[in-house]
Design a protein around this motif. Structure first.
Motif, mmCIF file in Angstrom:
data_model
loop_
_atom_site.group_PDB
_atom_site.id
_atom_site.type_symbol
_atom_site.label_atom_id
_atom_site.label_comp_id
_atom_site.label_asym_id
_atom_site.label_seq_id
_atom_site.Cartn_x
_atom_site.Cartn_y
_atom_site.Cartn_z
ATOM 1 N N ILE A 3 0.983 -1.052 0.082
ATOM 2 C CA ILE A 3 0.027 0.084 -0.044
ATOM 3 C C ILE A 3 0.819 1.194 0.114
ATOM 4 N N LYS A 4 0.651 2.242 -1.086
ATOM 5 C CA LYS A 4 1.316 3.340 -1.128
ATOM 6 C C LYS A 4 0.663 4.578 -0.577
ATOM 7 N N PHE A 5 1.128 5.412 0.254
ATOM 8 C CA PHE A 5 0.697 6.623 0.691
ATOM 9 C C PHE A 5 1.398 7.866 0.250
ATOM 10 N N ASN A 6 0.599 9.005 -0.147
ATOM 11 C CA ASN A 6 1.132 9.997 -0.757
ATOM 12 C C ASN A 6 0.244 11.369 -0.095
ATOM 13 N N LEU A 22 -4.132 13.535 1.022
ATOM 14 C CA LEU A 22 -3.482 12.205 1.319
ATOM 15 C C LEU A 22 -4.223 11.204 0.814
ATOM 16 N N THR A 23 -3.569 10.502 -0.036
ATOM 17 C CA THR A 23 -4.193 9.306 -0.949
ATOM 18 C C THR A 23 -3.324 8.025 -0.232
ATOM 19 N N ASN A 52 -12.987 10.179 0.978
ATOM 20 C CA ASN A 52 -13.679 9.875 -0.278
ATOM 21 C C ASN A 52 -14.649 10.516 -0.654
ATOM 22 N N GLY A 53 -14.520 11.815 -0.269
ATOM 23 C CA GLY A 53 -15.935 12.708 -0.806
ATOM 24 C C GLY A 53 -16.968 13.140 0.268
ATOM 25 N N LYS A 106 -8.447 -0.706 -0.623
ATOM 26 C CA LYS A 106 -9.173 0.229 -1.521
ATOM 27 C C LYS A 106 -8.320 1.511 -1.692
ATOM 28 N N ASN A 107 -8.277 2.193 -2.894
ATOM 29 C CA ASN A 107 -7.999 3.509 -3.073
ATOM 30 C C ASN A 107 -8.757 4.453 -2.350
ATOM 31 N N ASN A 108 -8.069 5.328 -1.556
ATOM 32 C CA ASN A 108 -8.652 6.358 -0.627
ATOM 33 C C ASN A 108 -8.206 7.538 -1.048
#
Length: 444
Positions: free
Chosen positions: A367-370, A376-377, A411-412, A437-439
């Motif tokens: 899992i990649k954090f950015n 923040l994704t 996520n909105g 899941k992508n967040n």
């Protein structure tokens, strides 16, 4: 062991050992064996397969005239497997596998993993034929091994021989919490030095150090993934990241994320630490610290080792539990420490925690954090491990937020938050975000 020989156990004294291990496993406990690379060499041919196999595969270290070099360790006269030999892997794996078939151990601790012998050189003395037989230097600290590509390393916490002191043992546990391989280990004749052998406040302070390590286990686990796949050291000298700091040997980095500044002086309640010219955050308070590239006197009471998060890092942290398999079921706290330019990166390697081949078989998740300014994704780069409960994040901290947001969106969707203007800290609690899941988390 049977007369200290590797890959044996005494049938007279420990004949029921397999059933003891089975009972441990039934109670979700693990059994780790210790083995020395020194293989007993004095028994009759054909009576001890670990030596016979090594001789047949030609894996033992030789003298200059081609004979097997004989030293002396626990079982007496011994030979040493040459780990550079092409047959060394086959030899060592075979011995471990055959023993595991008899005794279902869960892990292997290689004791005295350096070519240690109780005599100088060999049973025939030391050769003087080459300058390399008597090198003009002594290898430095069991931590340099990270630069040599051997990351799972650590000294015997509190010392192997003699009597430690409660203060030294406390400070050593604080430092040892950041050894990739953490062990409190002592000679059988030494006084007890395990954490529970001390009175308060020392036992409480040692517990605090152990809890700190448990919080960081996922960071360490991910560091081992990068060591395995990229050859990156976990423990790094400061000069690895900040050139010009080669003279500093009493501080070190964990990956490129944490700056560790231990107390190494008896009676000290402060530590003179070099803070590189960069953005850091106190690990405990999460308060920003702007390094100016010089020494700073930091408070270091007996219950504390100074740890700073390097700006630009994102850490997946776990709550403290008494068992690692329980910790795996808990939600992560994601701590995103903004760099001076408002960005940060991080990752989490996660698998079932048991399989030995999850990397080549890709049965793991990555899992990649950015972090980029106010966003923040989390994104999944590999999804080979997908537990039914998911891999959850329960809280997020964003450090270095200079302006209080009006709202936070997950996520909105709007979500509650707490902003600490004094420490420039945005806290987003009570989450149930599945990291598989992508967040996207934003604040405005």
């Amino acid at each position: 062991m049977d007369n200290y020989k590797d890959w044996t156990y005494s049938p007279e004294n420990f004949g029921n050992l397999p059933s003891v291990i089975a009972d441990l496993h039934a109670n979700k406990q693990r059994y780790i064996i210790m083995a020395d690379p020194a293989i007993s060499s004095s028994q009759p041919a054909g009576s001890y397969p670990p030596f016979d196999d090594g001789k047949r595969l030609d894996t033992f270290v030789k003298t200059e005239n081609g004979d097997i070099l004989v030293g002396k360790v626990w079982p007496g006269e011994t030979a040493f497997p040459d780990f550079f030999h092409p047959n060394a892997y086959t030899y060592w794996y075979t011995q471990a596998k055959q023993f595991h078939d008899k005794l279902a151990f869960d892990g292997l601790w290689i004791d005295m993993n350096e070519p240690s012998s109780f005599i100088d050189g060999s049973a025939t003395g030391c050769s003087k034929t080459s300058k390399y037989d008597n090198p003009p230097f002594t290898p430095g600290s069991i931590l340099n091994f990270n630069l040599f590509g051997i990351p799972l390393i650590g000294a015997d916490i509190c010392g192997f021989r003699g009597q430690t002191t409660p203060e030294m043992c406390t400070r050593w546990h604080q430092l040892g919490a950041f050894y990739p391989f953490m062990r409190n280990h002592a000679d059988i004749r030494s006084p007890a030095q395990d954490p529970a052998s001390f009175q308060s406040p020392y036992v409480d302070n040692i517990r605090k150090a152990l809890n700190l390590r448990y919080q960081l286990l996922a960071v360490l686990y991910t560091g081992f993934f990068n060591a395995n796949t990229k050859g990156l050291p976990i423990v790094r000298p400061l000069f690895y990241i900040y050139p010009g700091t080669e003279a500093i040997s009493n501080q070190f980095m964990w990956n490129d994320q944490l700056l560790i500044s231990p107390v190494l002086t008896q009676g000290a309640t402060t530590v003179n630490a070099f803070i590189p010219r960069d953005r850091f955050y106190d690990y405990y308070t999460l308060k920003p610290v702007n390094g100016e590239g010089h020494l700073v006197n930091l408070p270091a009471p007996l219950d504390t080792i100074n740890v700073h998060i390097r700006g630009g890092s994102i850490l997946p942290l776990l709550p403290t539990t008494t068992r690692t398999d329980d910790a795996r079921l808990q939600a992560f706290t994601i701590t995103a420490a903004s760099s001076l330019n408002g960005t940060a990166q991080g990752e989490l390697f996660w698998d079932d925690g048991e399989s030995s081949n999850s990397i080549p078989s890709k049965t793991y998740s990555l899992i990649k954090f950015n972090l980029n300014k106010n966003t923040l994704t989390t994104k999944t780069a590999v999804t080979g491990y997908m537990p039914s409960s998911g891999i959850k994040a329960g809280k997020v901290y964003v450090l270095g937020v200079t302006q209080g947001p009006n709202k936070v969106l997950i996520n909105g969707n709007s979500h509650q938050f707490v902003f600490d203007i004094n420490n420039q800290k945005l806290e987003i609690p009570d989450l149930s975000v599945d990291l598989l899941k992508n967040n996207t988390i934003t604040w405005q």
